[in-house]
Every structure is written in structure tokens, then in C-alpha cells.
Enzyme design. Structure first.
Site, PDB file in Angstrom:
ATOM      1  N   GLY A   3      48.600  62.974  13.238  1.00 44.05           N
ATOM      2  CA  GLY A   3      48.726  62.365  14.564  1.00 44.05           C
ATOM      3  C   GLY A   3      48.613  60.851  14.510  1.00 44.05           C
ATOM      4  N   VAL A  34      47.089  69.059  16.232  1.00 42.36           N
ATOM      5  CA  VAL A  34      45.720  69.443  15.871  1.00 42.36           C
ATOM      6  C   VAL A  34      45.741  70.273  14.583  1.00 42.36           C
ATOM      7  CG1 VAL A  34      44.888  69.364  18.244  1.00 42.36           C
ATOM      8  CG2 VAL A  34      45.774  71.512  17.327  1.00 42.36           C
ATOM      9  N   CYS A  56      47.174  71.456   2.987  1.00 46.05           N
ATOM     10  CA  CYS A  56      48.271  72.284   3.492  1.00 46.05           C
ATOM     11  C   CYS A  56      48.899  73.289   2.537  1.00 46.05           C
ATOM     12  CB  CYS A  56      49.351  71.384   4.068  1.00 46.05           C
ATOM     13  SG  CYS A  56      48.740  70.533   5.539  1.00 46.05           S
ATOM     14  N   ALA A 116      53.784  63.002   3.188  1.00 46.08           N
ATOM     15  CA  ALA A 116      52.753  63.334   2.201  1.00 46.08           C
ATOM     16  C   ALA A 116      51.683  62.252   2.288  1.00 46.08           C
ATOM     17  CB  ALA A 116      53.346  63.395   0.797  1.00 46.08           C
ATOM     18  N   SER A 144      51.978  70.126  14.702  1.00 47.99           N
ATOM     19  CA  SER A 144      51.182  70.879  13.721  1.00 47.99           C
ATOM     20  C   SER A 144      52.078  71.877  12.997  1.00 47.99           C
ATOM     21  CB  SER A 144      50.075  71.681  14.417  1.00 47.99           C
ATOM     22  OG  SER A 144      49.195  70.845  15.109  1.00 47.99           O
ATOM     23  N   THR A 145      51.663  72.270  11.802  1.00 44.43           N
ATOM     24  CA  THR A 145      52.372  73.314  11.048  1.00 44.43           C
ATOM     25  C   THR A 145      51.929  74.673  11.569  1.00 44.43           C
ATOM     26  OG1 THR A 145      52.400  71.878   9.126  1.00 44.43           O
ATOM     27  CG2 THR A 145      52.762  74.234   8.734  1.00 44.43           C
ATOM     28  N   THR A 155      43.124  77.746   7.743  1.00 45.94           N
ATOM     29  CA  THR A 155      43.145  79.185   7.467  1.00 45.94           C
ATOM     30  C   THR A 155      41.982  79.841   8.212  1.00 45.94           C
ATOM     31  OG1 THR A 155      44.028  78.696   5.285  1.00 45.94           O
ATOM     32  CG2 THR A 155      43.098  80.889   5.610  1.00 45.94           C
ATOM     33  N   ARG A 201      40.394  67.429   1.063  1.00 43.20           N
ATOM     34  CA  ARG A 201      40.524  68.833   1.451  1.00 43.20           C
ATOM     35  C   ARG A 201      41.214  69.645   0.349  1.00 43.20           C
ATOM     36  NH1 ARG A 201      42.888  68.089   7.447  1.00 43.20           N
ATOM     37  NH2 ARG A 201      43.928  66.357   6.393  1.00 43.20           N
ATOM     38  N   GLU A 251      56.028  68.010  10.627  1.00 37.39           N
ATOM     39  CA  GLU A 251      55.914  66.737   9.909  1.00 37.39           C
ATOM     40  C   GLU A 251      55.968  66.979   8.405  1.00 37.39           C
ATOM     41  OE1 GLU A 251      56.037  63.576  11.023  1.00 37.39           O
ATOM     42  OE2 GLU A 251      56.198  63.375   8.868  1.00 37.39           O
TER      43      GLU A 251
HETATM   44  P1  NAD Z   1      43.180  66.690  10.960  1.00 37.58           P
HETATM   45  O1  NAD Z   1      42.105  67.683  10.849  1.00 37.58           O
HETATM   46  O2  NAD Z   1      43.119  65.425  10.174  1.00 37.58           O
HETATM   47  O3  NAD Z   1      43.333  66.255  12.504  1.00 37.58           O
HETATM   48  C1  NAD Z   1      43.346  67.153  13.556  1.00 37.58           C
HETATM   49  C2  NAD Z   1      42.629  66.520  14.741  1.00 37.58           C
HETATM   50  O4  NAD Z   1      42.792  67.363  15.875  1.00 37.58           O
HETATM   51  C3  NAD Z   1      41.122  66.346  14.549  1.00 37.58           C
HETATM   52  O5  NAD Z   1      40.765  64.985  14.699  1.00 37.58           O
HETATM   53  C4  NAD Z   1      40.498  67.226  15.646  1.00 37.58           C
HETATM   54  O6  NAD Z   1      39.315  66.670  16.203  1.00 37.58           O
HETATM   55  C5  NAD Z   1      41.612  67.265  16.655  1.00 37.58           C
HETATM   56  N1  NAD Z   1      41.513  68.392  17.585  1.00 37.58           N
HETATM   57  C6  NAD Z   1      41.308  69.704  17.297  1.00 37.58           C
HETATM   58  N2  NAD Z   1      41.328  70.440  18.416  1.00 37.58           N
HETATM   59  C7  NAD Z   1      41.548  69.581  19.441  1.00 37.58           C
HETATM   60  C8  NAD Z   1      41.681  69.749  20.841  1.00 37.58           C
HETATM   61  N3  NAD Z   1      41.607  70.963  21.394  1.00 37.58           N
HETATM   62  N4  NAD Z   1      41.907  68.660  21.599  1.00 37.58           N
HETATM   63  C9  NAD Z   1      41.993  67.439  21.038  1.00 37.58           C
HETATM   64  N5  NAD Z   1      41.889  67.212  19.696  1.00 37.58           N
HETATM   65  C10 NAD Z   1      41.665  68.281  18.917  1.00 37.58           C
HETATM   66  O7  NAD Z   1      44.527  67.471  10.647  1.00 37.58           O
HETATM   67  P2  NAD Z   1      45.893  66.851  10.048  1.00 37.58           P
HETATM   68  O8  NAD Z   1      45.789  66.714   8.585  1.00 37.58           O
HETATM   69  O9  NAD Z   1      46.309  65.683  10.873  1.00 37.58           O
HETATM   70  O10 NAD Z   1      46.878  68.072  10.323  1.00 37.58           O
HETATM   71  C11 NAD Z   1      47.320  68.382  11.619  1.00 37.58           C
HETATM   72  C12 NAD Z   1      48.462  69.380  11.516  1.00 37.58           C
HETATM   73  O11 NAD Z   1      49.563  68.771  10.815  1.00 37.58           O
HETATM   74  C13 NAD Z   1      48.126  70.648  10.732  1.00 37.58           C
HETATM   75  O12 NAD Z   1      48.792  71.734  11.330  1.00 37.58           O
HETATM   76  C14 NAD Z   1      48.699  70.377   9.362  1.00 37.58           C
HETATM   77  O13 NAD Z   1      49.068  71.579   8.721  1.00 37.58           O
HETATM   78  C15 NAD Z   1      49.930  69.566   9.685  1.00 37.58           C
HETATM   79  N6  NAD Z   1      50.372  68.647   8.617  1.00 37.58           N
HETATM   80  C16 NAD Z   1      49.472  67.906   7.914  1.00 37.58           C
HETATM   81  C17 NAD Z   1      49.927  66.998   6.957  1.00 37.58           C
HETATM   82  C18 NAD Z   1      48.972  66.139   6.169  1.00 37.58           C
HETATM   83  O14 NAD Z   1      49.414  65.437   5.276  1.00 37.58           O
HETATM   84  N7  NAD Z   1      47.683  66.137   6.458  1.00 37.58           N
HETATM   85  C19 NAD Z   1      51.293  66.834   6.749  1.00 37.58           C
HETATM   86  C20 NAD Z   1      52.189  67.598   7.496  1.00 37.58           C
HETATM   87  C21 NAD Z   1      51.712  68.498   8.432  1.00 37.58           C
HETATM   88  C1  UGA Z   2      52.484  67.923   0.994  1.00 40.11           C
HETATM   89  C2  UGA Z   2      54.010  67.794   1.076  1.00 40.11           C
HETATM   90  O1  UGA Z   2      54.450  67.000  -0.027  1.00 40.11           O
HETATM   91  C3  UGA Z   2      54.430  67.143   2.388  1.00 40.11           C
HETATM   92  O2  UGA Z   2      55.851  67.132   2.485  1.00 40.11           O
HETATM   93  C4  UGA Z   2      53.845  67.941   3.544  1.00 40.11           C
HETATM   94  O3  UGA Z   2      54.172  67.320   4.779  1.00 40.11           O
HETATM   95  C5  UGA Z   2      52.350  68.022   3.400  1.00 40.11           C
HETATM   96  O4  UGA Z   2      52.016  68.636   2.127  1.00 40.11           O
HETATM   97  C6  UGA Z   2      51.704  68.870   4.437  1.00 40.11           C
HETATM   98  O5  UGA Z   2      52.335  69.676   5.066  1.00 40.11           O
HETATM   99  O6  UGA Z   2      50.495  68.676   4.558  1.00 40.11           O
HETATM  100  P1  UGA Z   2      50.478  66.304   0.444  1.00 40.11           P
HETATM  101  O7  UGA Z   2      49.702  67.568   0.340  1.00 40.11           O
HETATM  102  O8  UGA Z   2      49.938  65.216   1.280  1.00 40.11           O
HETATM  103  O9  UGA Z   2      51.942  66.608   0.978  1.00 40.11           O
HETATM  104  O10 UGA Z   2      50.678  65.688  -1.024  1.00 40.11           O
HETATM  105  P2  UGA Z   2      51.661  66.071  -2.245  1.00 40.11           P
HETATM  106  O11 UGA Z   2      52.194  64.829  -2.797  1.00 40.11           O
HETATM  107  O12 UGA Z   2      52.629  67.115  -1.872  1.00 40.11           O
HETATM  108  O13 UGA Z   2      50.635  66.663  -3.316  1.00 40.11           O
HETATM  109  C7  UGA Z   2      50.003  67.913  -3.111  1.00 40.11           C
HETATM  110  C8  UGA Z   2      49.200  68.275  -4.345  1.00 40.11           C
HETATM  111  O14 UGA Z   2      50.066  68.628  -5.434  1.00 40.11           O
HETATM  112  C9  UGA Z   2      48.318  67.146  -4.869  1.00 40.11           C
HETATM  113  O15 UGA Z   2      47.078  67.657  -5.290  1.00 40.11           O
HETATM  114  C10 UGA Z   2      49.105  66.605  -6.030  1.00 40.11           C
HETATM  115  O16 UGA Z   2      48.302  65.967  -6.983  1.00 40.11           O
HETATM  116  C11 UGA Z   2      49.732  67.879  -6.584  1.00 40.11           C
HETATM  117  N1  UGA Z   2      50.958  67.643  -7.357  1.00 40.11           N
HETATM  118  C12 UGA Z   2      52.060  67.140  -6.758  1.00 40.11           C
HETATM  119  C13 UGA Z   2      50.977  67.965  -8.703  1.00 40.11           C
HETATM  120  O17 UGA Z   2      49.976  68.438  -9.270  1.00 40.11           O
HETATM  121  N2  UGA Z   2      52.129  67.757  -9.412  1.00 40.11           N
HETATM  122  C14 UGA Z   2      53.249  67.253  -8.832  1.00 40.11           C
HETATM  123  O18 UGA Z   2      54.273  67.095  -9.543  1.00 40.11           O
HETATM  124  C15 UGA Z   2      53.205  66.930  -7.476  1.00 40.11           C
END
Ligand code: NAD
Ligand code: UGA
Length: 464
Positions: free
Chosen positions: A13, A86, A268, A160, A127-128, A90, A338, A157
Site C-alpha cells: 500500500g 491489507v 508471499c 518485489a 491484496s493477493t 496463511t 517475513r 501487485e
Molecule cells: P503488510 O502486512 O505490510 O500491510 C498490511 C497493512 O494492512 C498493515 O499495516 C495492517 O495494519 C493493515 N490492515 C489490516 N487490516 C486492516 C483493516 N481492516 N483496516 C485498515 N488497515 C488494515 O502487508 P503487505 O506486504 O503490504 O501485503 C499486502 C497484500 O499485498 C498481501 O495480500 C500480499 O500478499 C500482497 N503483496 C505483497 C507484496 C510484497 O512485496 N510485500 C507484493 C505483492 C503483493
Molecule cells: C516476489 C515476486 O518476485 C513479486 O513479483 C511479487 O509481487 C511478490 O513476491 C509478492 O507477491 O509478494 P519478493 O518476495 O519481494 O517478490 O522478492 P523476490 O525477489 O521474488 O525473492 C523472493 C525470495 O526468493 C527471496 O528470499 C530471494 O532471495 C529468493 N530468490 C529469488 C532466490 O533464492 N533465487 C533467485 O534466483 C531469486
């Protein structure tokens, strides 16, 4: 003027909305969260998310067209487009525990939108989510208290962590799934401020939801595939980096995501694959479920194998030995831990009674202890006496690579931080117990140079 609200100020976000505000000066962006401390951090000089280039963008837009607050209902009322970003962890309880996505936060957002909204709103799933979640979101929204109407879009989204800003600036694609072409076009218009329209793909809702899970499953599968081959390399004297380079030149395979490692982490990959596995089982597709589950099993194997190799190499015991752990984040350039492989490796080493000196350039000290506590605690969140003693007495979080290695028997590289490559290994060697071991869990160091200094070097998928 378009007004956007984003519920959830996390790793997705925050950066995504900052980029929209940055690229669309005429769009007002309001990011809201229930977590006051997180919002305060977004409004401070130390953002809650470390991401190269993020601070500059936030600082430039904050107070202009980018706002962070906890005024969730107000932000919903004012917005034309509402992103839900949000967390979807799991599930840890009830049906589907350990596999299915916990959708309680999504549901709470949908209910809050239904209660606070007036007029017409576009609700965007950022969110995913499991495929067909939009159906549930639509049903909850249809019970709106004020007769509001809604379009629901899916806009997963793909950024990475560590490269979020460049990924957002120049994405491979933006994916928008929906039913109403006018609503889809409204969101396309936002991204088209900086993304080539040819890269903005529009699909039906379910394809969009499922594409996100599938993309992560394919990426994680590549890492597990090369890690599986790394084990074979170690017993056959093939070199996994050479194998990766050789197969990566095939344009059908491509060179990316073939880096053998101590195992993938991040919030993720595992969560999304388990979610996919659960969905397949739900639809009776048991063979498909088993196929994808193997990607996670292989990752567990790789993490456990790394620790086993360390113990075996160090004369079958690390009890009472000081070990330097370099890196705790799940990859470089992020403060996110995480599901980091480091947490699992450290747990296993602690249970071998090792003493750990842990250093990571960006992870907060308390975070490291909390992660270990969370992993080692039982289902009720309690630590047994032995594990508590191990975390309290055997874990030392330190401020530098040097401090971590001082007096240690071995260094384990668990995150590929650039600064590890340029450490003063001559000096470090002189301060370590002998023989001094290096276990390079990321294959980033110059192994021959280290051997010349005197280190015994062990890498992933290659003999040194
Ligand atoms: P995060 O835990 O960093 O952030 C989520 C936020 O949502 C928290 O700050 C939490 O307090 C807030 N929240 C929860 N319930 C709420 C509510 N009812 N009202 C208002 N706020 C609320 O999570 P994230 O890493 O940003 O991931 C969010 C989503 O995006 C997940 O579904 C994740 O799978 C997806 N996603 C994450 C990444 C990544 O790189 N982290 C990349 C692509 C997709
Ligand atoms: C991953 C995807 O790359 C994003 O496209 C997606 O949006 C995101 O998950 C998500 O949905 O959260 P992220 O987890 O942030 O992104 O980082 P990555 O670069 O994908 O790495 C994931 C893990 O795999 C790391 O621990 C990294 O070290 C490992 N990795 C990656 C390897 O061990 N080898 C590789 O060749 C690549």
C-alpha cells in the site's frame, strides 16, 4: 479531481500509493491503516518500510497529494477509487489452517466500505487473493448501509521488495480484471499517467486473481528447481552457477530467478503457493495440489539441508560454538524478515546449542528476537523453557560483520547484502577460531580469494 483511498499502509500500500501520487499530481491519495504506529512512521523521517528510493518520493508528495492517516471512514467517504491492500496471511486456525488464506482483514475492509460509502465507488483488490474472492467482496458490498453502488476490480501487485520503486516505475505489466469496462477504464487512466497502455492488461476478474497466484508459484518453482539441482551438484561436482548460466542462455528458459540459495523467503511465495494448493484441493484437483506443494517442500528441504551441512562440516557439533550469521532479511535491500530462511536456519542452529552473533544492516534488533520467538513458540504462542533460554542467552544481535565474526568458528551468509562482498576478510580471518569456516548460502563471495586467506569455504551447489 480523482480521489483515491488505500486501506492498508504496508509494503504494498505505501510504495504503490506513493508512486501513484508521484506520477499523478492531480490525483489525491489517502493511505489509511488501523495501525497508528505505522501511520506515524509514514508521516516521519523513518518510514516503516525500507526500500531504495522510496523516501524521496514520499517526502516529495507528502502534504501535497499524498496523505497517511487512520481516518478510514472519512477516506472511504471521500474516495472515488478504494484500494484494499491489507495482509492476507496463511490461516493458522480452523478449516484450511496452514494453507488457506486468512481473509478476515479483507472482509473487515469490505464491511467497513459498505458501512461508510455513499454514491458510487470503485473497489480495487490490490491484496493477493484466492480466485473468486471478488464474488464474496461484491456480496458484502451489496449490503451497503447507505445504498451505495460498487464496481469491484482486481489489480494485483507484482512488485518485489528491494526493487519496489523501479518495479513500480517500469512494470512488466499492470493487470486489471473486472466486469464493467467503464470502471476498468477509470483505473487504466490512472496507470496510463506513466505506464505504456500496451503494458496494461485487462482480463476478467477471475483470470486476474488467479494470475497473481500463478505468477508467484512459477517464480518460486524456478528457485526450488535450481535449489533441487544444487543438491545434485554437490554430490556430482557439477557447479550449480555454471549449470544455471548454461540453461539460462536458452531463450525459452531465460537467465532470471535461477540463483541457488539457502531457500526462498518473503511474505508471499509460500503463502500464495499454499493458497493455490488449498484451492486445488477444494476443487478436487489433488494431483495439481500435490504438484505445487512440492515447491514448498523442496524449499523446506533446502533450508534444513543448509543447517545439516553446517553441523556435519563442523565435526558434527556446533554446541557451544559461536557462529556469525550475516544477514537476516529474506533478501537484500529490504528490512522485511517475513518467512526469511535465516529464521529457520537460526532456529535449527540454536537447537544444536550454538551461540549466534547475528548482523543485518537493516533489520531492527528486536525484530530478530521476535521472529525467533514466533517460530519457536507453540500454537498458544508460548516458548518452552529451553527455547526461551536459547533465545535469551545464545542470541547476540550485533552492529557489524566484524563484530559478528569476532571469536566465531564460522560465518554463514544468509542474505546477499552487497556490503558482505567487500568485508575485510583478512582481518576477520585473524579474529576467528581455526579452522575458520564460511558457509556462503547465497554464493556471492569470491571463494578462491577466501581460500587463499585460509578459510574453509562451503557454498550452495558447488565444491570450493
Ligand atoms: P503488510 O502486512 O505490510 O500491510 C498490511 C497493512 O494492512 C498493515 O499495516 C495492517 O495494519 C493493515 N490492515 C489490516 N487490516 C486492516 C483493516 N481492516 N483496516 C485498515 N488497515 C488494515 O502487508 P503487505 O506486504 O503490504 O501485503 C499486502 C497484500 O499485498 C498481501 O495480500 C500480499 O500478499 C500482497 N503483496 C505483497 C507484496 C510484497 O512485496 N510485500 C507484493 C505483492 C503483493
Ligand atoms: C516476489 C515476486 O518476485 C513479486 O513479483 C511479487 O509481487 C511478490 O513476491 C509478492 O507477491 O509478494 P519478493 O518476495 O519481494 O517478490 O522478492 P523476490 O525477489 O521474488 O525473492 C523472493 C525470495 O526468493 C527471496 O528470499 C530471494 O532471495 C529468493 N530468490 C529469488 C532466490 O533464492 N533465487 C533467485 O534466483 C531469486
Amino acid at each position: 479531481m480523482t480521489k483515491i483511498c488505500c486501506i492498508g499502509a504496508g509494503y504494498v500500500g505505501g510504495p504503490t500509493m506513493a508512486m501513484i501520487a508521484h506520477k499523478c499530481p492531480k490525483v489525491e491519495v489517502h493511505v489509511v491503516d488501523i495501525n497508528q504506529a505505522r501511520i506515524d512512521a509514514w508521516n516521519s523521517d523513518v518510514l516503516p518500510v525500507y526500500e531504495p528510493g522510496l523516501y524521496e518520493i514520499v517526502a516529495a508528495c507528502r502534504g501535497k497529494n499524498l496523505k497517511f492517516s487512520t481516518a478510514i471512514d472519512q477516506a472511504i467517504r471521500e474516495a472515488d477509487i478504494i484500494f484494499i491492500s491489507v495482509n492476507t496471511p496463511t490461516k493458522t486456525f480452523g478449516a484450511g489452517a496452514g494453507r488457506a488464506a486468512n481473509l478476515e482483514y479483507i472482509e473487515r475492509c469490505a464491511r467497513r466500505i459498505a458501512e461508510s460509502a455513499h454514491g458510487h465507488k470503485i473497489v480495487v483488490e490490490k491484496s493477493t487473493l484466492p480466485v473468486r474472492t471478488a464474488e464474496a467482496v461484491k456480496r458484502i458490498l451489496s449490503a451497503s448501509a447507505n445504498g451505495a453502488t460498487f464496481d469491484v476490480l482486481s489489480n494485483p501487485e507484482f512488485l518485489a521488495e528491494g526493487t519496489a520503486i523501479s518495479d513500480l516505475l517500469d512494470p512488466d505489466r499492470v493487470l486489471i480484471g473486472g466486469e464493467n469496462p467503464a470502471a476498468i477504464e477509470r483505473l487504466v487512466d490512472v496507470y496510463a499517467h506513466w505506464v505504456d497502455r500496451k503494458k496494461i492488461l485487462t482480463t476478467n476478474l477471475w483470470s486476474s486473481e488467479l494470475s497473481k497466484l500463478t505468477a508467484n508459484a512459477f517464480l518460486a518453482q524456478r528457485v526450488s528447481s535450481i535449489n533441487a539441482i544444487s543438491a545434485l551438484c554437490e554430490v556430482t561436482e557439477a557447479n550449480v552457477d555454471e549449470v544455471a548460466a548454461a540453461i539460462g542462455t536458452d531463450s525459452r528458459i531465460g537467465p532470471k530467478f535461477l540463483k541457488a540459495s539457502v531457500g526462498f523467503g518473503g511474505s508471499c511465495f509460500q503463502k500464495d503457493i499454499l493458497n493455490l494448493v488449498y484451492l486445488c484441493e477444494h476443487y478436487g484437483l489433488h494431483e495439481v495440489a500435490e504438484y505445487w506443494e512440492q515447491v514448498v517442500k523442496m524449499n523446506d528441504y533446502q533450508k534444513a539441508r543448509f543447517t545439516r551441512n553446517m553441523v556435519k562440516t563442523m565435526f558434527n557439533t556446533v554446541s557451544g560454538k559461536r557462529l556469525a550469521i550475516w544477514g537476516f532479511a529474506f533478501k537484500k535491500d529490504t528490512n522485511d524478515t517475513r518467512e526469511s530462511a535465516a529464521i529457520y536456519v537460526c532456529r535449527d542452529l540454536l537447537r544444536e546449542n550454538a551461540i549466534l552473533n547475528i548482523y543485518d544492516p537493516k533489520v531492527a534488533h528486536e525484530q530478530i528476537r521476535n521472529d525467533l520467538r514466533d517460530l519457536m513458540a507453540n500454537e498458544a504462542g508460548e516458548l518452552n523453557q529451553l527455547d526461551r533460554r536459547l533465545i535469551d542467552n545464545n542470541v547476540h544481535v550485533v552492529e557489524s560483520t566484524q563484530a559478528a565474526a569476532s571469536g566465531a568458528h564460522a560465518i554463514a551468509i544468509l542474505t546477499e547484502w552487497d556490503e558482505f562482498k567487500t568485508a575485510d576478510f583478512e582481518r576477520i580471518y585473524s579474529q576467528m577460531q581455526k579452522p575458520a569456516f564460511i558457509f556462503d548460502g547465497r554464493n556471492i563471495l569470491d571463494h578462491q580469494a577466501l581460500k587463499q586467506i585460509g578459510f574453509e569455504v562451503h557454498a550452495i551447489g558447488r565444491r570450493v
